[in-house]
Design a protein around this motif. Sequence first.
Motif, mmCIF file in Angstrom:
data_model
loop_
_atom_site.group_PDB
_atom_site.id
_atom_site.type_symbol
_atom_site.label_atom_id
_atom_site.label_comp_id
_atom_site.label_asym_id
_atom_site.label_seq_id
_atom_site.Cartn_x
_atom_site.Cartn_y
_atom_site.Cartn_z
ATOM 1 N N ASP A 1 -55.306 12.807 52.265
ATOM 2 C CA ASP A 1 -54.207 12.813 51.499
ATOM 3 C C ASP A 1 -53.252 11.578 50.514
ATOM 4 O OD1 ASP A 1 -51.959 13.039 52.562
ATOM 5 O OD2 ASP A 1 -51.849 15.211 52.773
ATOM 6 N N GLY A 2 -53.115 10.725 51.464
ATOM 7 C CA GLY A 2 -52.017 9.315 51.300
ATOM 8 C C GLY A 2 -51.235 9.566 51.429
ATOM 9 N N ASP B 1 -52.284 13.581 59.377
ATOM 10 C CA ASP B 1 -51.845 14.873 59.568
ATOM 11 C C ASP B 1 -52.775 16.049 59.624
ATOM 12 O OD1 ASP B 1 -49.649 16.791 60.388
ATOM 13 O OD2 ASP B 1 -48.804 17.417 59.096
#
Length: 396
Positions: free
Chosen positions: A196-197, A202
């Motif tokens: 997700d950049g 995570d």
Amino acid sequence: MIRHLTLIGSLALACGTACADARFAACLAEIRAQALAAGVEARTFDAAVAELTPDESVIQAMQSQPEFKAHIWDYLAGLVDEQRVADGKARLEEWSEVLAQAEQKFGVDRYTIVAVWGVESDFGRIMGTRPLVRSLATVSCAGSRQRFFRGELVATLRILQSGDVTPEALVGSWAGAFGQTQFMPTTFQRLAVDFDGDGRRDIVGSVPDALGSTANYLRRAGWATGAPWGYEVRLPAGYAGPAGRRNKQSLAQWAALGITRLDGRPLDGPGQPGLLLPAGAKGPAFLVFRNFDAIYSYNAAESYGLAIAHLSDRLRGGGPFATPWPTDDPGLGRAERREVQQRLIELGHDLGQPDGVIGPRTQAAIRDFQSARGLPVDGRAGMRLLRALREGAAKR
Ligand code: CA
């Protein structure tokens, strides 16, 4: 009843509690040196193990053997049930953009990625609850696989230090698998991606990170883009030829043995497949290609690989297997397992809240019921038991 002595328990008996504490502290000191050599800062290590004690329940979990090996049809009925198929389809909708990006980047199809997610953690619902550092420190200092677990503990400390996952989120199974993909810490270190950049990998809190990491894992395990994992086949009557995932033969060799696709078409597919017979030649049969091996490598169990492969087919719109399992007492999905529990509760058994997990308490209640009804007493939650419970309720 003889209580099974645990490793830590017997250690404490042999040398007393203070002595067991001293041994644990000495073990942690050894691991500290190993961790520091691997790049863990002293303050990270010291903060993580401050006031740490071994977790007795982790030792018990490590030593506990399932009472009986589940039938393959029970295992699959629980993992690939209508609820998981419906949930998976909803996740395909919800995360279609991220899944399209993962397909693009890693070459692994969305149905397989979502199937892994569903089987590993029920789409992030069940990720384990044990603090990873404590569990791994425990099995790093007791039992027969300390060397392996010390490597996982050091990897966990490096994850903590990196800030990829917050300390509170580093919880999982007793053996250290964590997050929506249930990666081991060393697997995380090698293969988790920030999809997700946001700069953190995570796999606990970010669905895109979890989906991207799963796709990356499968790609690195040798995934062939666009190829099938395999498919169900038809065996000739009385088949007694070669079988096994690793016993690979050419399609021509399998065809010469009389094996066909379900609809009679000739066999096709990439490379040399193996023949999977999870319940012997009388049950469903599958030719499995290298993508099945990639799925298998996630957890090193053929039944597990088949659950993911089959769920991916169901998510693509496929149906149940054409060949029935060789049993007259099929397995139950989670909704039916909850019904079993609910009906046992109505008969006065204290099972708490029905959760669809057939644990020791539910098994004991089933045995009670079976014994009272003169049924074979095996503690198993199958269709015949459910029918008996329903009939009993109808008569009351
Ligand atoms: Ca991220």
